[in-house]
Design a protein around this motif. Sequence first.
Motif, PDB file in Angstrom:
ATOM      1  N   SER A   1      15.438   0.264  -1.094  1.00  0.00           N
ATOM      2  CA  SER A   1      15.962   0.742   0.186  1.00  0.00           C
ATOM      3  C   SER A   1      14.909   1.510   0.966  1.00  0.00           C
ATOM      4  CB  SER A   1      17.170   1.644  -0.042  1.00  0.00           C
ATOM      5  OG  SER A   1      16.773   2.833  -0.726  1.00  0.00           O
ATOM      6  N   ARG A   2      13.780   1.822   0.340  1.00  0.00           N
ATOM      7  CA  ARG A   2      12.603   2.447   0.933  1.00  0.00           C
ATOM      8  C   ARG A   2      12.654   3.957   1.106  1.00  0.00           C
ATOM      9  NH1 ARG A   2      13.179  -1.475   4.667  1.00  0.00           N
ATOM     10  NH2 ARG A   2      13.402   0.032   6.347  1.00  0.00           N
ATOM     11  N   GLN A   3      13.726   4.609   0.768  1.00  0.00           N
ATOM     12  CA  GLN A   3      13.753   6.070   0.877  1.00  0.00           C
ATOM     13  C   GLN A   3      12.931   6.653  -0.258  1.00  0.00           C
ATOM     14  OE1 GLN A   3      16.950   7.321   2.800  1.00  0.00           O
ATOM     15  NE2 GLN A   3      16.065   9.345   3.070  1.00  0.00           N
ATOM     16  N   MET A   4      11.862   7.332   0.082  1.00  0.00           N
ATOM     17  CA  MET A   4      10.967   7.934  -0.894  1.00  0.00           C
ATOM     18  C   MET A   4      11.610   9.198  -1.460  1.00  0.00           C
ATOM     19  SD  MET A   4       7.565   7.143  -1.558  1.00  0.00           S
ATOM     20  CE  MET A   4       6.762   6.819  -0.006  1.00  0.00           C
TER      21      MET A   4
ATOM     22  N   LEU B   1       4.630  24.247   6.365  1.00  0.00           N
ATOM     23  CA  LEU B   1       3.414  23.473   6.092  1.00  0.00           C
ATOM     24  C   LEU B   1       3.189  23.229   4.602  1.00  0.00           C
ATOM     25  CD1 LEU B   1       0.932  25.069   8.650  1.00  0.00           C
ATOM     26  CD2 LEU B   1       1.797  22.736   8.680  1.00  0.00           C
TER      27      LEU B   1
ATOM     28  N   TYR C   1       6.250  10.031  -6.699  1.00  0.00           N
ATOM     29  CA  TYR C   1       7.374   9.678  -5.850  1.00  0.00           C
ATOM     30  C   TYR C   1       7.918   8.323  -6.284  1.00  0.00           C
ATOM     31  CZ  TYR C   1       6.442  13.303  -2.327  1.00  0.00           C
ATOM     32  OH  TYR C   1       6.280  14.488  -1.664  1.00  0.00           O
TER      33      TYR C   1
ATOM     34  N   ARG D   1      -1.912  16.412  -3.049  1.00  0.00           N
ATOM     35  CA  ARG D   1      -1.782  17.237  -1.858  1.00  0.00           C
ATOM     36  C   ARG D   1      -2.814  18.352  -1.856  1.00  0.00           C
ATOM     37  NH1 ARG D   1       3.578  20.681  -0.696  1.00  0.00           N
ATOM     38  NH2 ARG D   1       2.298  22.378  -1.459  1.00  0.00           N
TER      39      ARG D   1
ATOM     40  N   LEU E   1      11.121  12.410  -4.340  1.00  0.00           N
ATOM     41  CA  LEU E   1      10.224  13.133  -5.234  1.00  0.00           C
ATOM     42  C   LEU E   1      10.780  13.099  -6.657  1.00  0.00           C
ATOM     43  CD1 LEU E   1       7.739  14.956  -5.652  1.00  0.00           C
ATOM     44  CD2 LEU E   1       9.234  16.905  -5.189  1.00  0.00           C
TER      45      LEU E   1
ATOM     46  N   PHE F   1       4.807   5.974  -6.646  1.00  0.00           N
ATOM     47  CA  PHE F   1       3.563   6.383  -6.002  1.00  0.00           C
ATOM     48  C   PHE F   1       3.109   7.731  -6.545  1.00  0.00           C
ATOM     49  CE2 PHE F   1       3.073   3.170  -2.802  1.00  0.00           C
ATOM     50  CZ  PHE F   1       4.358   2.736  -2.520  1.00  0.00           C
TER      51      PHE F   1
ATOM     52  N   GLN G   1       0.840  -1.203   0.000  1.00  0.00           N
ATOM     53  CA  GLN G   1       0.000   0.000   0.000  1.00  0.00           C
ATOM     54  C   GLN G   1       0.874   1.251   0.000  1.00  0.00           C
ATOM     55  OE1 GLN G   1      -2.958   0.001   3.099  1.00  0.00           O
ATOM     56  NE2 GLN G   1      -3.416  -2.176   2.843  1.00  0.00           N
ATOM     57  N   GLY G   2       0.239   2.375  -0.294  1.00  0.00           N
ATOM     58  CA  GLY G   2       0.941   3.646  -0.192  1.00  0.00           C
ATOM     59  C   GLY G   2       0.975   4.121   1.248  1.00  0.00           C
ATOM     60  N   PRO G   3       1.869   5.035   1.568  1.00  0.00           N
ATOM     61  CA  PRO G   3       1.930   5.570   2.932  1.00  0.00           C
ATOM     62  C   PRO G   3       0.636   6.273   3.319  1.00  0.00           C
ATOM     63  CG  PRO G   3       3.901   6.149   1.682  1.00  0.00           C
ATOM     64  CD  PRO G   3       2.918   5.587   0.707  1.00  0.00           C
TER      65      PRO G   3
ATOM     66  N   PHE H   1      -1.629   9.224  -0.863  1.00  0.00           N
ATOM     67  CA  PHE H   1      -0.901   8.408  -1.817  1.00  0.00           C
ATOM     68  C   PHE H   1      -1.803   7.363  -2.466  1.00  0.00           C
ATOM     69  CE2 PHE H   1       3.577   9.474  -1.198  1.00  0.00           C
ATOM     70  CZ  PHE H   1       3.550  10.158   0.002  1.00  0.00           C
ATOM     71  N   GLY H   2      -1.443   6.988  -3.686  1.00  0.00           N
ATOM     72  CA  GLY H   2      -2.045   5.838  -4.329  1.00  0.00           C
ATOM     73  C   GLY H   2      -1.400   4.561  -3.827  1.00  0.00           C
ATOM     74  N   GLN H   3      -1.844   3.434  -4.402  1.00  0.00           N
ATOM     75  CA  GLN H   3      -1.367   2.126  -3.949  1.00  0.00           C
ATOM     76  C   GLN H   3       0.025   1.789  -4.470  1.00  0.00           C
ATOM     77  OE1 GLN H   3      -3.440   1.345  -1.559  1.00  0.00           O
ATOM     78  NE2 GLN H   3      -4.537  -0.424  -2.332  1.00  0.00           N
TER      79      GLN H   3
ATOM     80  N   GLN I   1      10.156   5.025  -4.889  1.00  0.00           N
ATOM     81  CA  GLN I   1      10.635   4.357  -3.682  1.00  0.00           C
ATOM     82  C   GLN I   1      11.428   3.129  -4.082  1.00  0.00           C
ATOM     83  OE1 GLN I   1       7.729   2.584  -0.919  1.00  0.00           O
ATOM     84  NE2 GLN I   1       8.796   3.600   0.765  1.00  0.00           N
TER      85      GLN I   1
ATOM     86  N   GLN J   1      -1.145  21.104   4.907  1.00  0.00           N
ATOM     87  CA  GLN J   1      -1.128  20.406   3.635  1.00  0.00           C
ATOM     88  C   GLN J   1      -1.120  18.902   3.898  1.00  0.00           C
ATOM     89  OE1 GLN J   1      -1.082  21.843   0.417  1.00  0.00           O
ATOM     90  NE2 GLN J   1      -1.621  23.699   1.529  1.00  0.00           N
ATOM     91  N   LYS J   2      -2.084  18.199   3.316  1.00  0.00           N
ATOM     92  CA  LYS J   2      -2.182  16.763   3.528  1.00  0.00           C
ATOM     93  C   LYS J   2      -1.861  16.034   2.226  1.00  0.00           C
ATOM     94  CE  LYS J   2      -5.156  13.384   5.771  1.00  0.00           C
ATOM     95  NZ  LYS J   2      -6.330  13.225   6.646  1.00  0.00           N
ATOM     96  N   LEU J   3      -1.056  14.998   2.332  1.00  0.00           N
ATOM     97  CA  LEU J   3      -0.609  14.217   1.185  1.00  0.00           C
ATOM     98  C   LEU J   3      -1.310  12.861   1.214  1.00  0.00           C
ATOM     99  CD1 LEU J   3       1.485  14.737  -1.077  1.00  0.00           C
ATOM    100  CD2 LEU J   3       3.195  13.673   0.379  1.00  0.00           C
TER     101      LEU J   3
ATOM    102  N   PHE K   1      11.659  12.387   2.880  1.00  0.00           N
ATOM    103  CA  PHE K   1      11.387  11.185   3.658  1.00  0.00           C
ATOM    104  C   PHE K   1      12.665  10.549   4.191  1.00  0.00           C
ATOM    105  CE2 PHE K   1       6.871  10.309   3.086  1.00  0.00           C
ATOM    106  CZ  PHE K   1       6.554  11.211   2.087  1.00  0.00           C
ATOM    107  N   GLY K   2      12.522   9.914   5.355  1.00  0.00           N
ATOM    108  CA  GLY K   2      13.583   9.107   5.912  1.00  0.00           C
ATOM    109  C   GLY K   2      13.520   7.691   5.362  1.00  0.00           C
ATOM    110  N   PRO K   3      14.469   6.829   5.754  1.00  0.00           N
ATOM    111  CA  PRO K   3      14.535   5.464   5.234  1.00  0.00           C
ATOM    112  C   PRO K   3      13.461   4.543   5.815  1.00  0.00           C
ATOM    113  CG  PRO K   3      16.237   5.797   6.844  1.00  0.00           C
ATOM    114  CD  PRO K   3      15.595   7.127   6.640  1.00  0.00           C
TER     115      PRO K   3
END
Lengths: 113, 116
Positions: B42-45, A98, B37, B95, B47, B91, A41-43, B106-108, B39, B102-104, A104-106
Amino acid sequence: EAGVAQSPRYKIIEKRQSVAFWCNPISGHATLYWYQQILGQGPKLLIQFQNNGVVDDSQLPKDRFSAERLKGVDSTLKIQPAKLEDSAVYLCASSLDLAGEQFFGPGTRLTVL
Amino acid sequence: AQTVTQSQPEMSVQEAETVTLSCTYDTSESDYYLFWYKQPPSRQMILVIRQEAYKQQNATENRFSVNFQKAAKSFSLKISDSQLGDAAMYFCAYRFGIQGAQKLVFGQGTRLTINP
């Protein structure tokens, strides 16, 4: 410029135990976010801070999750007690303000057995 | 409710070829931003590219470009001259602002594989 730091990178716990994650945002970034990313899933945003105040915690399961950013810099996310469905990657992100781009972190990969 | 849909769980492309990843979103807002985005394992997202809704011109960043169709609420990502390093989860994100924050959303995600 150092990025967003998170620790630990991996954590395995038994259900009903407690766990804490730590995040150090990019220096000077006022806004900090915690996301939960379940496998496939997405975050999903859990909580958002502006300095040391909470801006949005509408999707935080407050019966078991808590987060703080006492001095407006580092942040800690805690789960107590953990459930199997909490297994996920917990991502921390920060932005200058804002409306700024989020970095993002790892992430911390949590496995609840 | 604001939602983002990526209908392609997985995509693959030959190295040096072009691939397009799809994204649709649902909103009643007129002022918002859209992002892609990347990913890696290594999982670091990271942009990749952003698009302001009020801009009609499609954003471009080197080999990455978008096709933004505001009326259709569609926001696809085109990667030209695919490279092995492009392999990752991608992803799409939307926003919007709520009371100053500001709310982000994400898709799947779409898993992109590059075949050498």
